[in-house]
Design an enzyme around this catalytic site. Structure first.
Site, PDB file in Angstrom:
ATOM      1  N   HIS A  48      -5.819   6.863  -2.378  1.00 24.51           N
ATOM      2  CA  HIS A  48      -6.736   5.891  -1.816  1.00 24.51           C
ATOM      3  C   HIS A  48      -8.125   5.671  -2.634  1.00 24.51           C
ATOM      4  CE1 HIS A  48      -5.018   6.934   2.550  1.00 24.51           C
ATOM      5  NE2 HIS A  48      -4.300   5.799   1.709  1.00 24.51           N
ATOM      6  N   HIS A  79       1.610   4.475  -2.802  1.00 30.87           N
ATOM      7  CA  HIS A  79       1.612   5.986  -2.614  1.00 30.87           C
ATOM      8  C   HIS A  79       2.908   6.435  -3.409  1.00 30.87           C
ATOM      9  CE1 HIS A  79      -1.867   6.518  -0.448  1.00 30.87           C
ATOM     10  NE2 HIS A  79      -1.487   5.811   0.655  1.00 30.87           N
ATOM     11  N   HIS A 132       0.869  -1.257   0.023  1.00 29.28           N
ATOM     12  CA  HIS A 132       0.023  -0.089   0.180  1.00 29.28           C
ATOM     13  C   HIS A 132       0.797   1.366  -0.059  1.00 29.28           C
ATOM     14  CE1 HIS A 132      -3.524   2.429   1.377  1.00 29.28           C
ATOM     15  NE2 HIS A 132      -2.608   3.090   2.117  1.00 29.28           N
ATOM     16  N   GLU A 133       1.721   1.221   0.838  1.00 24.45           N
ATOM     17  CA  GLU A 133       2.750   2.501   0.987  1.00 24.45           C
ATOM     18  C   GLU A 133       3.499   2.518  -0.066  1.00 24.45           C
ATOM     19  OE1 GLU A 133       2.212   4.759   3.142  1.00 24.45           O
ATOM     20  OE2 GLU A 133       0.727   3.604   4.282  1.00 24.45           O
TER      21      GLU A 133
END
EC number: 3.4.24.-
Length: 1910
Positions: free
Chosen positions: A413, A407, A403-404
């Site tokens: 999101h 980014h 997930h990170e």
């Protein structure tokens, strides 16, 4: 069945018991984890093969250790199975360590704790640990695990994500590797309180930047960042060679390139301490999961995760500073990771990004620590900020790392507003927080778009450099292919050891001994290494011999076709059309790579320049946000946005930056401008998909057209002239330099300062009206700026006043006249102003003019509209049309207009009316009103869309109507008798029309009502012929017959043949023909062996196949029918030759007459097994004397030694009998037989030393004393045999045995036993027994007493027999009935078989006739017609008379018909519904205090009709309509003076009043109407008030508000004053009392009809089109509350609001179920793939022969190479063996002579969509590799008669959406046939082996090969 269920339940509870026994032994770290879980289980995974079969317990697998030296090579693929959460999970895993860089290193910072780490050990190579794969063979269910030290990882199941890890002991040690190692499994559903507090990340890049730098300094922030980058790169570039410039070369955009994210993983001290020596395996397991997530095709790009370094921090001071503040920790780590990075991309330790895994809480504040990770947004290629941190929470951390990392790739999101626009309804990797319904293995479409845009816009250039060395991949070569079986034996047992033959190779590795004293084969109970050859094209995998081609391989993605171009993005000024293609032909699967190459292509459109006055395209996009402050602090709600050009970085020119009008603050409003937007004011390049692409001034992509100095696109600089000049005189203040006219281009004004230093002269600019654009009113602009001239698109640049050379310049065409001035102040030095600009040539400007008489444009309306001529720019000389640019300087003339479409009118027209809503009384009906086009001249009316009448008021769609209260319906007579007694007949009845008053009417009065006068009856089946399946052909070759049983049946009961039609009886016998039989073929007799006297002659006898003209082995023909190859011959008697004459015979003649003679074979040298036979061979001369063998050298010498083989037997024991005693000690016995191929043989053929016991002692509970007085009698033992040991008589096997001669050397010779005549006991076997002499010739004299038997009984076990139950009751007591019983086929042990396993002709009847005697006096029941219903409405009864009669219709007593069931004499009936009383709610009490009356409406109602006359209801049951009521006690009231008021502000009153209030005894104010006003004294004075206007307003009373149906309402009138002053608005009207109103109020009474009338009603619009073109979608319409005047209102009741949307079903995509439908309905004649609706699911089908009348459907096989059929070609020379334990070997003693051999591979198979079967014989899309074509799902061979099949077939329907039905059966054909078929759990894969001597298997001819939709 119940035993199986009981055992299942027992095993389940035992598993729970075992699971719970592990719960208490947790390591503290795992115990803390368990406390956060809502559920978990403890499981013990089992290693299985690919078919889910558990390996033998003797085979122990040692799971891999976490060390560089593996105990055993890990397999490339492996499988594990376990049960948890009530489900069975099978993990099918493939080794994958591609996420580890070839130069992967491990770095330890600080001193490791002693004992936990080996200080001298290098970094462990853990590449062998990591696997990925699927769960239960489902592609969507992924699994990623490490196998080192157990199974650690995660996988996705049907109910979510699961995590698996081995359990550690409380002391920190691991359980020993082995089968019983417990594992902890838990789901993602952490307990709610814990889960709700966790977020992936709550601090994004925008928030961090917002707190550090204000938005208005965005450009400065970028500049500062660039400066920092230059410093870092400049500092390091001195030591970094520039040899890798190719790595940073700019790639073409919108092309999919492989990306490589080189990542450094850092574990802090707490993580290192928590995981100890397992840390590397744990961390790399997490990264393996991350790599799998980024491999998912849903991300839309090919991204490789490459771990280059693992840093383990043992002491905190050695690493970055970590504290609770997440932002600070992230900043510290980003700074620290720079020190660990090598900026040289080619260096093995260089990383693109870094992640810190910590156990420290990540907090946004001291009170809020609910984040799992934190990162910057879109900084993957920024060496200063390409970093992120993650909190370690177990294996779930893999998802937060992914997930990170997302980014850093610019992905936001899934709940981002942009994602909501894309209708993202389900959360994936980028979910904003952990949730129960997220899918962390895949990416949302929104994330896919973010990643693609990020990479395409050039922010991921650093990821293009591929590591110089190849990424480490585990070798796919299996170990068995490197070390063959013999080499493995040498490694296991020493040099010289080799694999043992004749043993199942793949089950265990059997090797010969190296010690001569101990000969034999040995094993270590482990299988050979995977990849060991076990036959041609076969190798060992997990203990099984499987086809090498059945391996699942990764599938790389391929591009699909280009989609059509999109619509143009602009209507003028140069738009863009785009086309895309998708990576879906096929999609990447099984870890395959994503497509590489161009994903989008573009072309220009609408390139004409926009008309003058058109709003700038970027300005328009900014203006779309006008009035939206976007929740930005300080932005007003009426904000106006303008485009921002200056201060924007080159890469950001295609983002939409807009500034607040009147300020310098600007913001990013959209990540991407619309396609076709110019990149800036100084360039013609345009933005496409967020990228600035080259374009010309003609607005065409990649065009080289440029604007010349005259401002003409593509011009030659000849249309203008240059004006230059110098101005150097001045006076104080503003001095005019030059006036620049409209149309000028390339304006360049420069003011050179005095002596090169800034002076006091400054340029200024004003428009034609004298308004300064800058430097006016003695105010100076010192900095550089751009000025947009108001009302134009002209941009003028100004350098600022603080420059030695002050400059004004503009390349655009000036649309307005401007004035250049110079401001002189201070020392008043003379200014030095130089100016130049271009103006159009005067003569050229007069060459063009506007022509207002261009072509007519379209009419504005369908009828009675206007149209205008298009205004064009033309050349004055020839009136040719030129570009509008040539006339831009001229004023635009007025448009020429005219009326159009005047021959028609548009009107609202009622085209239909619905039925009245009330059939009795007043109601309403709906009007169908549509817009109609009326032709004035032709008088025709055509319906058009309603929007054409939008400017006309649409009439109401409802009107009142009145029902006539007359109802009609059909009445019927009784049904007639059915026309047939079975098989479907018909019956009828009469009908007549009646009204609700019982009067008969003409039939046309009911013609609108449905009438049923005929119906089907007796639709149950008639008796019919049924037939069993055909038996196999009763011969094994040649012509024969097959048979079946035919019987008459009704449903499942058998009847006598007389019940069925004999003419339609099917045949029970049918001819059949198999392959041509092998037969004996004889040659001509040879010459007699003598020239005189007695001799013999020989001939050739061969076994041949006449059809193939091939010579076969003698065993293929029947031995008993073999013709003789020798016969006696008698010639003339020989004359006596004396010895002297004999001696005088020529030697040559003696040699010519010599020949070989041989005796018969001796018995085999061994009693069983392989041995030898011998016979004597000698050369004999003409006188039958032994001669020298040289005399016979001209003839071939017969063999003296021959190999022989006799099968050995083995002991088989039956089940033990019950103990002979019921208590105490006894004996139990069993039968022990010597068996060979399921046949009992003589015990001499079995080893007596290993014979099992036949008797043993047994002990039971001690006998009670009371029963021990008398000894029990001995009990004879019973013999219990298992089902596989039939009890047969002891047979003597004399095959190929020799009985000693009894008469002159003659002896009996026996042939081999023939096949058994039955497959079970009771069969016979024949063999040939002949008498021969010692020379092998037929003889007549042998000892008859010693003759071996020619016939013996055979059969492997007892035959199944018919068993039947007792007869049931007869269906009739007389006159002929039937009774039935259960008849089944079963073995003696009770096992039930299908009927065809027993002899059909001997099947006992299951149905017979009974009670055939005639009934007494042939009596019957007579039935009178039914009476009418006893009730005129509601429920009632009908009656009829039933009595007994004889054959002469005479009435008898009922007892005479007692044997026949009496028909019913009454039945229920129902007439029309009865009316009933309906009472409404009570009204309010008539008084407010004291005693009063309440009333309510009561009326007679008929359901479905409404209110009817009261006479139709029962008056005695009428509810009361009035009752007494009591309110509160009445109280006394009085008036109270409240003082005098000033003059009223109301109008018309001329005095002021003293206000009186009505109060009760407690001085509480009450309503004045309860007080007598005559008792109040009033005083007044005159007042002057303004005059008033009055209106009367009417409104509905409240009586209708809640009362619908028939009732009344009173229209109430009240008066409202309107003061004459203009300040009052309509919404401030005030009602006053009636007496003040000069207008007389009216009170009217109206009837409420059905629904209450309101001031406003709901109005609905037309339904929109369905939201989908196929399937289930949504239709929407507008629903508004409208007054009768068409105004919006909020008075409508919400509970009456019609629905604004509803579901719709568009079945276009599901309407085709066959290729024939597509051909006929869509007129398609092209073969290809189409989608059909098969059993409710869309399946891709290939339609072939579309040009013919009947196309065919084919299913494309995705796994084409795994669909094959084979008939094996090799044949054993000795068919009575199975060498090499059934495995194929090329060195077998075989010949390749099977005529039917072949191997066929299938790419498509034909399916019959009606029967849902595969047409196995359709070979259109097949390829025969060699030999004959073999049908689908068919296999066979002619290899062995010893259950040793070699023919193979494979079916793999994976990815087709279909599977083989569980009802599929295979039929065997031929001799000695055996079958072995394996089936996958999901039914998509089958693998079969079939064969015999000769034999094959094929799908059953009755059921075919059925398929079904998954």
């Amino acid at each position: 069945m119940w035993v199986a269920k009981w055992l299942t339940g027992l095993l389940y509870h035992l598993s729970l018991f075992i699971t719970r026994s592990w719960e208490v032994d947790f390591h503290p770290r795992q115990e803390a984890l368990v406390r956060t879980l809502t559920s978990y289980e403890v499981v013990i995974p089992e290693r299985v093969n690919e078919f889910g079969e558990v390996f033998p317990q003797s085979h122990h697998f040692s799971r891999q250790k976490r060390s560089s030296e593996a105990l055993e090579p890990m397999p490339f693929r492996t499988h594990y199975r376990f049960t948890a959460y009530g489900q069975l999970f099978q993990l099918n895993l493939t080794a994958d360590a591609s996420f580890l860089a070839a130069g992967y290193t491990e770095v330890h910072l600080g001193t490791p704790e002693r004992g936990a780490w080996e200080s001298d050990a290098g970094p462990s190579d853990l590449r062998h640990c990591f696997y990925r794969g699927q769960v239960n063979s489902q592609e969507d269910y992924k699994a990623v695990v490490s196998l080192c030290g157990g199974l650690t990882g995660t996988f996705k199941g049907q109910n979510g994500e699961y995590f698996l890890e081995p359990i550690m002991k409380a002391d920190g040690n691991e359980y020993e590797d082995g089968h019983n190692k417990p594992h902890l499994i838990y789901r993602q559903d952490l307990n709610n309180s814990f889960l709700q507090t966790l977020k992936y990340c709550s601090v994004s890049e925008s928030q961090i930047k917002e707190t550090s730098l204000p938005f208005h300094t965005y450009s400065n922030m970028n500049e500062d960042l660039n400066v920092m980058k230059e410093r870092v790169l400049g500092h390091t570039s001195k030591n970094v060679p520039l040899k890798d410039e190719r790595r940073h070369s700019r790639k073409k955009r919108l092309i999919s390139y492989p990306r490589y994210i080189e990542i450094m993983v850092t574990a802090d001290a707490k993580v290192v301490s928590a995981h100890g020596s397992n840390l590397q395996n744990y961390i790399l397991t997490l990264m393996s999961i991350v790599a799998t997530i980024y491999k998912d095709p849903s991300i839309g790009n090919l991204i490789h995760i490459v771990v280059v370094k693992l840093v383990m921090i043992h002491r905190e001071e050695e690493g970055p500073v970590i504290n609770f503040d997440g932002a600070t920790t992230l900043k510290n780590f980003c700074s620290w990771q720079q020190t660990q990075n090598d900026l040289d991309d080619v260096h093995p330790s260089h990383h693109d990004t870094a992640v810190l895994i910590t156990r420290e809480d990540i907090c946004s504040s001291k009170e809020k620590c609910n984040m799992l990770g934190l990162s910057y947004l879109g900084t993957i290629c920024d060496p200063l900020q390409s970093c992120f941190i993650n909190e370690e929470k177990g294996l779930i951390s893999a998802f937060t790392i992914a997930h990170e990392l997302g980014h850093t790739l610019g992905v936001q999101h899934d709940d981002n507003p942009r994602c909501k626009e894309m209708k993202v309804t389900k959360y994936h990797v980028m979910a904003p927080a952990l949730s129960f319904h997220m899918s962390p293995w895949s990416w949302s479409n929104c994330s896919r778009k973010y990643v693609t845009e990020f990479l395409d816009t050039g922010y991921g250039e650093c990821l293009l450099d591929k590591p110089d060395e190849e990424i480490y991949n585990l070798p796919s070569e299996l170990p068995g292919s490197r070390y063959d079986g013999n080499k493995q034996c040498e490694l296991a047992f020493g040099p010289g050891s080799q694999m043992c033959p004749h043993i199942n190779i793949c089950m265990h590795l059997w090797c010969t001994s190296t010690e001569k004293l101990h000969k034999g084969c040995f094993t270590q109970h482990v299988p050979p290494a995977d990849g060991t050859d076990c036959g041609p094209g076969m190798h060992c995998r997990h203990g099984l011999c499987v086809n090498k081609e059945t391996e699942t391989r990764p599938v790389n993605g391929e591009w699909g076709p280009w989609e059509p171009y999109s619509s143009c993005s602009r209507t003028c000024g140069g738009g863009i059309e785009s086309a895309t293609r998708r990576c879906n032909r096929p999609e990447p699967r099984n870890g395959g790579n994503y497509c590489v190459g161009r994903r989008m292509k573009f072309r220009s459109c609408n390139t004409d320049s926009c008309p003058k006055g058109t709003q700038d395209f970027r300005e328009k996009q900014c203006s779309d946000f006008n009035g939206k402050h976007l929740d930005i602090s300080g932005i007003p709600s009426n904000v106006r946005w303008l485009p921002r050009y200056s201060g924007i970085g080159t890469k950001d020119r295609c983002k939409l930056y807009c500034q607040v009008a009147g300020t310098n603050y600007f913001y990013l409003l959209k990540d991407m401008v619309e396609d076709g937007t110019p990149c800036g004011t100084e360039t013609h390049d345009i933005c496409v998909q967020g990228q600035c692409m080259a374009a010309g001034c003609d607005h065409v992509l990649n065009s080289s057209a440029k604007i010349d100095k005259c401002g003409v696109c593509g011009g030659d600089n000849s249309s203008c002239k240059t004006i230059t000049g110098v101005f150097n005189s001045s006076h104080y203040g503003y001095n005019v330099v030059v006036k620049i006219p409209a149309g000028a281009t390339n304006v360049d004004i420069r003011q050179y300062s005095y002596s090169g230093q800034p002076d006091d002269s400054y340029l200024a600019l004003s428009d034609a009206e004298g308004n300064f654009l800058f430097n006016g009113n003695f105010l100076l602009s010192t900095s550089k700026k751009e000025i947009n001239v108001q009302g134009t698109r002209t941009v003028i640049e100004y350098s600022g006043s603080n420059n030695a050379v002050e400059r004004i310049n503009s390349t655009n065409r000036q649309e307005k006249e401007i004035l250049i001035e110079v401001l002189c102040v201070g020392n008043l030095y003379n200014p030095d102003v130089h100016y130049s600009f271009n103006i159009p040539l005067e003569e050229r400007s007069d060459m063009f003019t506007w022509d207002p008489y261009g072509p007519w444009e379209g009419c504005t309306k369908m009828c009675q509209g206007l149209q205008r001529r298009n205004i064009t720019c033309i050349h004055k000389s020839d009136h040719s049309v030129v570009s509008d640019k040539e006339c831009d300087h001229l004023p635009l003339p007025s448009f020429v207009t005219q009326s159009c479409n005047t021959d028609c009118e548009l009107r609202w027209h009622v085209i239909g009316k619905s039925e009245c809503s009330s059939q009795c009384g007043q109601g309403y009906r709906t009007l169908d009103i549509h817009c109609m086009k009326y032709s004035i001249h032709e008088g025709q009316t055509v319906q058009v869309d309603d929007h054409y009448c939008g400017d006309q008021l649409k009439p109401p769609t409802q009107e009142l109507c009145h029902g006539n209260c007359v109802f009609t319906r059909w009445h019927y007579s009784e049904w007639s008798q059915c026309s047939r007694s079975c098989g479907g007949g018909e019956r009828s009845r009469e009908s007549y029309c009646m009204n609700n008053f019982g009067h008969r009417l003409a039939d046309n009065e009911c013609q609108e009502l449905s009438r049923v006068t005929r119906e089907n009856c007796n639709e149950f089946s008639c008796p019919s012929w049924a037939a069993s399946e055909w038996s196999e052909c009763l011969v094994t070759c040649g012509k024969g017959t097959k048979q079946r049983q035919v019987w008459c049946q009704l449903n499942v009961d058998h009847l006598s043949d007389g019940f069925c039609n004999s003419s339609t009886k099917p045949e029970s016998l049918s001819p059949c023909e198999l392959h041509t039989c092998a037969s004996w073929q004889v040659g001509p007799w040879g010459p007699c062996t003598t020239t005189c006297g007695h001799g013999y002659q020989m001939r050739d006898v061969k076994c041949v196949n006449e059809l193939a003209s091939a010579v076969l082995e003698d065993t293929e023909c029947h031995e008993a029918s073999r013709p003789s190859d020798r016969q006696s011959c008698v010639l003339t008697p020989c004359s006596f030759i004396s010895k002297l004459e004999t001696a005088l015979l020529p030697t040559v003649l003696i040699k010519k007459m010599a020949q070989w003679r041989h005796g018969s074979w001796t018995p085999c040298s061994v009693s069983c097994g392989r041995g030898t036979q011998a016979r004597y061979v000698s050369c004999r001369d003409a006188l039958d004397r032994i001669a020298d063998e040289s005399y016979c050298a001209h003839l071939p010498r017969p063999a003296e030694i021959w190999d022989c083989f006799t099968p050995c037997g083995e002991w088989q024991a039956g089940d033990w009998s019950p103990c002979s005693a019921s208590c105490g000690h006894g004996k139990t016995t069993r039968q022990v037989l010597c068996m060979n191929y399921h046949q009992p043989i003589d015990e001499n053929y079995c080893d007596p030393e290993v014979r099992p016991l036949m008797e043993q002692e047994c002990s039971l509970a001690a006998c009670p004393p009371a029963h021990s007085h008398f000894p029990s009698s001995p009990v004879q033992p019973s013999y219990y045999l298992s089902t596989n040991l039939p009890l047969t008589q002891k047979l003597e096997d004399n095959e190929n045995q020799v009985v000693h001669p009894s008469v002159r050397g003659n002896q009996w010779r026996t042939g081999p036993w023939g096949s058994c005549s039955s497959s079970c006991s009771g069969g016979l076997q024949h063999r040939a027994v002949v008498c021969q002499d010692e020379n092998g010739q037929s003889a007549s004299y042998c000892d008859a007493a010693s003759k071996p038997p020619e016939l013996q009984q055979c059969g492997p076990g007892p035959c199944p027999q018919w068993n039947y139950g007792n007869w049931g009751e007869c269906s009739q007591t007389c006159g002929g009935g039937i009774k039935s019983r259960l008849v089944i086929c079963q073995f003696p042990n009770g096992q039930i078989l299908e009927d065809h396993n027993c002899e059909i002709v001997n099947k006992p009847p299951s149905v017979i006739q009974c009670h055939m005697h005639a009934c007494p006096a042939d009596v019957s029941w007579h039935q009178e017609p039914w009476t009418s219903c006893s009730a005129s409405c509601g429920k009632g009864r009908k009656y009829r008379e039933v009595f007994c009669i004889d054959q002469f219709q005479r009435k008898l007593e009922d007892t005479n018909c007692s044997q026949v069931q009496k028909p019913p004499t009454h039945k229920a009936c129902r007439s029309v519904r009865c009316p009933s009383w309906k009472a409404n709610s009570w009204n309010e009490c008539s008084v407010t205090c004291g005693s009063g009356v309440q009333q309510r409406d009561v009326y007679c109602r008929l359901k479905g009709v409404g209110q009817v006359v009261e006479e139709m209801c029962d008056q005695s049951t009428r509810p009361c309509s009035q009752r007494r009521c009591w309110s509160q006690d009445c109280v006394q009231h009085k008036g109270m003076e409240r003082g005098r008021l000033n003059c009223s502000t109301s109008c018309e009153r001329k005095d002021s009043h003293q206000r009186m209030e009505c109060t009760d005894n407690q001085i509480r104010q009450v309503n004045e109407i309860v007080y007598n006003s005559s008792t109040i004294s009033l005083t007044s004075k005159n007042c002057r008030n303004p005059p008033c206007n009055y209106i009367v307003v009417t409104a509905d009373s409240s009586q209708c508000a809640n009362n619908c149906g028939f009732s009344y309402r009173q229209r109430i009138t009240y008066c409202t004053e309107i003061p004459s002053t203009k300040k009052h608005k309509l919404h401030r009207l005030r009602p006053i009392v009636y007496q003040e109103c000069p207008v007389v109020p009216s009170s009217q009474v109206y009837q409420c009809i059905n629904s209450c009338l309101h001031l406003a009603t709901w109005k609905v619009g037309k339904w929109s089109k369905c939201s989908v073109t196929c399937g289930i979608g949504i239709m929407k319409r507008q629903v508004k509350c409208i007054t009768k005047h068409g105004l919006s209102s909020d008075l409508c009741l919400n509970h009456l609001k019609p629905g604004a949307q509803k579901k719709c079903y568009a079945n276009d995509c599901k309407s085709f179920t066959t290729c024939k439908e597509i051909q006929v309905k869509n007129h398609i004649r092209k073969d290809g793939d189409y989608y059909l609706n098969i059993k409710g699911r869309i399946i891709k089908i290939y339609c072939a022969d579309m040009y013919l009348e009947n196309p065919k459907e084919y299913l494309t096989l995705v796994q084409g190479e795994e669909n094959f059929s084979e008939v094996y070609g090799f044949r054993l020379k000795n068919p009575y063996q199975c060498p090499f334990n059934g495995s194929r070997r090329e060195d077998c003693e075989c010949d390749n002579g099977h005529l039917a051999a072949g191997y066929t591979v299938f790419s498509k198979i034909r399916i019959d969509l009606t029967s849902m079967q595969i047409k196995t014989t359709d070979l259109l899309f097949s390829k025969t590799i060699f030999g004959n074509a073999v049908p689908f799902a068919t296999a066979g061979d002619c290899y062995s008669a010893f259950r040793c099949p070699q023919g193979q077939f494979s079916i793999n329907l994976s990815g087709t959406g279909m599977k083989i039905s569980s009802t599929a059966k295979w039929l065997t054909q031929g001799s000695y046939t055996s079958v072995s078929i394996r089936r996958s759990e999901d039914g998509t894969r089958f693998f079969g082996k079939c064969g015999g001597y000769c034999g094959k298997c094929l799908p059953h001819m009755t059921t075919g090969l059925p398929i079904q939709v998954i």
